[in-house]
Design a protein around this motif. Sequence first.
Motif, PDB file in Angstrom:
ATOM      1  N   LEU A  57       0.848  -1.188   0.000  1.00 30.97           N
ATOM      2  CA  LEU A  57       0.000   0.000   0.000  1.00 30.97           C
ATOM      3  C   LEU A  57       0.883   1.236   0.000  1.00 30.97           C
ATOM      4  CD1 LEU A  57      -2.646  -1.096   2.657  1.00 30.97           C
ATOM      5  CD2 LEU A  57      -2.940  -0.984   0.188  1.00 30.97           C
ATOM      6  N   ASP A  58       0.285   2.382  -0.311  1.00 28.23           N
ATOM      7  CA  ASP A  58       1.070   3.614  -0.413  1.00 28.23           C
ATOM      8  C   ASP A  58       1.352   4.276   0.926  1.00 28.23           C
ATOM      9  OD1 ASP A  58      -1.291   4.853   0.304  1.00 28.23           O
ATOM     10  OD2 ASP A  58      -1.670   5.715  -1.670  1.00 28.23           O
ATOM     11  N   GLY A  59       0.856   3.740   2.023  1.00 25.59           N
ATOM     12  CA  GLY A  59       1.150   4.292   3.337  1.00 25.59           C
ATOM     13  C   GLY A  59       0.125   5.298   3.825  1.00 25.59           C
ATOM     14  N   GLU A  60      -0.671   5.832   2.940  1.00 23.19           N
ATOM     15  CA  GLU A  60      -1.749   6.744   3.322  1.00 23.19           C
ATOM     16  C   GLU A  60      -3.063   6.039   3.066  1.00 23.19           C
ATOM     17  OE1 GLU A  60      -1.303   9.721   4.777  1.00 23.19           O
ATOM     18  OE2 GLU A  60       0.818   9.257   4.696  1.00 23.19           O
ATOM     19  N   GLY A  61      -4.107   6.555   3.629  1.00 24.06           N
ATOM     20  CA  GLY A  61      -5.414   5.982   3.345  1.00 24.06           C
ATOM     21  C   GLY A  61      -6.052   5.368   4.564  1.00 24.06           C
ATOM     22  N   ASP A  62      -6.898   4.377   4.316  1.00 25.33           N
ATOM     23  CA  ASP A  62      -7.748   3.836   5.364  1.00 25.33           C
ATOM     24  C   ASP A  62      -6.975   3.125   6.466  1.00 25.33           C
ATOM     25  OD1 ASP A  62     -10.082   4.776   4.061  1.00 25.33           O
ATOM     26  OD2 ASP A  62      -9.953   3.087   2.676  1.00 25.33           O
ATOM     27  N   LEU A  63      -5.899   2.408   6.141  1.00 25.40           N
ATOM     28  CA  LEU A  63      -5.130   1.758   7.201  1.00 25.40           C
ATOM     29  C   LEU A  63      -4.399   2.785   8.054  1.00 25.40           C
ATOM     30  CD1 LEU A  63      -3.639  -1.556   5.759  1.00 25.40           C
ATOM     31  CD2 LEU A  63      -5.570  -1.243   7.296  1.00 25.40           C
ATOM     32  N   ALA A  64      -3.944   3.884   7.444  1.00 26.60           N
ATOM     33  CA  ALA A  64      -3.303   4.949   8.218  1.00 26.60           C
ATOM     34  C   ALA A  64      -4.327   5.610   9.143  1.00 26.60           C
ATOM     35  CB  ALA A  64      -2.679   5.985   7.280  1.00 26.60           C
ATOM     36  N   GLU A  65      -5.541   5.835   8.640  1.00 24.37           N
ATOM     37  CA  GLU A  65      -6.600   6.399   9.478  1.00 24.37           C
ATOM     38  C   GLU A  65      -6.963   5.419  10.589  1.00 24.37           C
ATOM     39  OE1 GLU A  65     -11.264   7.817   9.302  1.00 24.37           O
ATOM     40  OE2 GLU A  65     -10.229   7.359   7.432  1.00 24.37           O
ATOM     41  N   ALA A  66      -7.062   4.133  10.253  1.00 23.25           N
ATOM     42  CA  ALA A  66      -7.390   3.114  11.250  1.00 23.25           C
ATOM     43  C   ALA A  66      -6.315   3.078  12.332  1.00 23.25           C
ATOM     44  CB  ALA A  66      -7.540   1.747  10.581  1.00 23.25           C
ATOM     45  N   ASP A  67      -5.058   3.215  11.940  1.00 27.98           N
ATOM     46  CA  ASP A  67      -3.964   3.209  12.908  1.00 27.98           C
ATOM     47  C   ASP A  67      -4.120   4.358  13.901  1.00 27.98           C
ATOM     48  OD1 ASP A  67      -1.307   1.891  13.573  1.00 27.98           O
ATOM     49  OD2 ASP A  67      -0.717   3.997  13.397  1.00 27.98           O
ATOM     50  N   ARG A  68      -4.432   5.532  13.398  1.00 27.46           N
ATOM     51  CA  ARG A  68      -4.646   6.711  14.256  1.00 27.46           C
ATOM     52  C   ARG A  68      -5.806   6.458  15.223  1.00 27.46           C
ATOM     53  NH1 ARG A  68      -8.199  10.517  14.127  1.00 27.46           N
ATOM     54  NH2 ARG A  68      -8.964  10.021  12.040  1.00 27.46           N
ATOM     55  N   LEU A  69      -6.901   5.901  14.714  1.00 29.71           N
ATOM     56  CA  LEU A  69      -8.071   5.631  15.551  1.00 29.71           C
ATOM     57  C   LEU A  69      -7.786   4.525  16.571  1.00 29.71           C
ATOM     58  CD1 LEU A  69     -10.746   5.908  12.754  1.00 29.71           C
ATOM     59  CD2 LEU A  69     -10.581   7.391  14.781  1.00 29.71           C
ATOM     60  N   MET A  70      -7.023   3.510  16.175  1.00 30.56           N
ATOM     61  CA  MET A  70      -6.679   2.430  17.115  1.00 30.56           C
ATOM     62  C   MET A  70      -5.898   2.985  18.294  1.00 30.56           C
ATOM     63  SD  MET A  70      -5.614  -0.936  14.861  1.00 30.56           S
ATOM     64  CE  MET A  70      -4.291  -0.142  13.983  1.00 30.56           C
ATOM     65  N   ARG A  71      -4.974   3.873  18.015  1.00 35.91           N
ATOM     66  CA  ARG A  71      -4.155   4.458  19.081  1.00 35.91           C
ATOM     67  C   ARG A  71      -5.008   5.284  20.042  1.00 35.91           C
ATOM     68  NH1 ARG A  71       1.148   3.640  17.839  1.00 35.91           N
ATOM     69  NH2 ARG A  71       1.505   2.939  15.727  1.00 35.91           N
ATOM     70  N   GLN A  72      -6.017   5.970  19.528  1.00 36.57           N
ATOM     71  CA  GLN A  72      -6.920   6.727  20.397  1.00 36.57           C
ATOM     72  C   GLN A  72      -7.837   5.775  21.170  1.00 36.57           C
ATOM     73  OE1 GLN A  72      -9.014   9.722  18.142  1.00 36.57           O
ATOM     74  NE2 GLN A  72      -7.134  10.449  17.192  1.00 36.57           N
ATOM     75  N   LEU A  73      -8.278   4.731  20.505  1.00 34.08           N
ATOM     76  CA  LEU A  73      -9.225   3.792  21.112  1.00 34.08           C
ATOM     77  C   LEU A  73      -8.579   2.962  22.206  1.00 34.08           C
ATOM     78  CD1 LEU A  73     -12.168   2.925  20.790  1.00 34.08           C
ATOM     79  CD2 LEU A  73     -11.420   1.225  19.126  1.00 34.08           C
ATOM     80  N   GLU A  74      -7.283   2.677  22.085  1.00 35.49           N
ATOM     81  CA  GLU A  74      -6.638   1.834  23.088  1.00 35.49           C
ATOM     82  C   GLU A  74      -6.644   2.483  24.474  1.00 35.49           C
ATOM     83  OE1 GLU A  74      -2.700   0.977  21.689  1.00 35.49           O
ATOM     84  OE2 GLU A  74      -1.927   2.937  22.193  1.00 35.49           O
ATOM     85  N   GLY A  75      -6.780   3.809  24.529  1.00 38.03           N
ATOM     86  CA  GLY A  75      -6.813   4.490  25.815  1.00 38.03           C
ATOM     87  C   GLY A  75      -8.211   4.867  26.279  1.00 38.03           C
ATOM     88  N   ALA A  76      -9.228   4.476  25.506  1.00 34.29           N
ATOM     89  CA  ALA A  76     -10.609   4.828  25.848  1.00 34.29           C
ATOM     90  C   ALA A  76     -11.285   3.679  26.587  1.00 34.29           C
ATOM     91  CB  ALA A  76     -11.398   5.167  24.586  1.00 34.29           C
ATOM     92  N   GLY A  77     -11.902   3.993  27.695  1.00 34.31           N
ATOM     93  CA  GLY A  77     -12.658   2.988  28.429  1.00 34.31           C
ATOM     94  C   GLY A  77     -14.011   2.760  27.780  1.00 34.31           C
ATOM     95  N   PRO A  78     -14.580   1.572  27.951  1.00 40.92           N
ATOM     96  CA  PRO A  78     -15.843   1.247  27.285  1.00 40.92           C
ATOM     97  C   PRO A  78     -17.025   2.083  27.772  1.00 40.92           C
ATOM     98  CG  PRO A  78     -15.273  -0.477  28.856  1.00 40.92           C
ATOM     99  CD  PRO A  78     -14.100   0.467  28.788  1.00 40.92           C
ATOM    100  N   GLN A  79     -16.913   2.719  28.920  1.00 41.84           N
ATOM    101  CA  GLN A  79     -18.001   3.552  29.444  1.00 41.84           C
ATOM    102  C   GLN A  79     -17.910   5.000  28.949  1.00 41.84           C
ATOM    103  OE1 GLN A  79     -20.372   2.095  30.978  1.00 41.84           O
ATOM    104  NE2 GLN A  79     -19.485   0.223  31.779  1.00 41.84           N
ATOM    105  N   GLU A  80     -16.762   5.369  28.356  1.00 43.52           N
ATOM    106  CA  GLU A  80     -16.576   6.741  27.880  1.00 43.52           C
ATOM    107  C   GLU A  80     -17.372   6.976  26.607  1.00 43.52           C
ATOM    108  OE1 GLU A  80     -12.483   8.269  27.809  1.00 43.52           O
ATOM    109  OE2 GLU A  80     -11.911   6.440  28.864  1.00 43.52           O
ATOM    110  N   THR A  81     -17.905   8.182  26.454  1.00 43.44           N
ATOM    111  CA  THR A  81     -18.698   8.490  25.261  1.00 43.44           C
ATOM    112  C   THR A  81     -17.841   8.436  23.998  1.00 43.44           C
ATOM    113  OG1 THR A  81     -18.352  10.846  25.639  1.00 43.44           O
ATOM    114  CG2 THR A  81     -20.399   9.896  26.479  1.00 43.44           C
TER     115      THR A  81
END
Length: 170
Positions: A57-81
């Motif tokens: 892949l070219d390094g940009e796109g949906d997997l790059a966006e998913a990577d950014r979201l995964m990093r944010q999600l790993e610190g979010a608790g399931p009760q948080e909005t």
Amino acid sequence: MNGATDLTTVLAGDHRELDRLCTELELGQGSPENRKDLADHLIAELVRHAVAEEPYLDGEGDLAEADRLMRQLEGAGPQETRFERLLGGLIRAIRRHVRDEGPTAVDEVRRRCSPQRRAELGKEVLEIRDAAKTVPHPDLADRLPQADQLWPGPGFVDRARAALRAPASG
């Protein structure tokens, strides 16, 4: 040569599994804690897939966006909005990848690699995955010893990537 280990077959199978996990999460069933466990399982599967597919892949796109979201999600608790908002964004990025980028990557592998090389690469990917410790599906968590699992939390995405990129021993 085994068609089941052809890298294109492995990647296409990943796309089906990622799609299935997204559907399971979209159903919205289970407790917040169960949804967090399932989201962690989705992240582990996506990291496993991305490590195998990124070279095509070219390094940009949906997997790059998913990577950014995964990093944010790993610190979010399931009760948080923000948990459900981030999870929804991750699911959308994965769905776009499976629909748009994924088939392009599979075609690129087919174009750039001989059938023999695809078989070698697919076998390598499967061996690395088998050797790397990862988070099991929540239904399997009680069947694996804790020492054999890579637990989520801060740095989970990076630890999972490092485990998958380490040479397989054995």
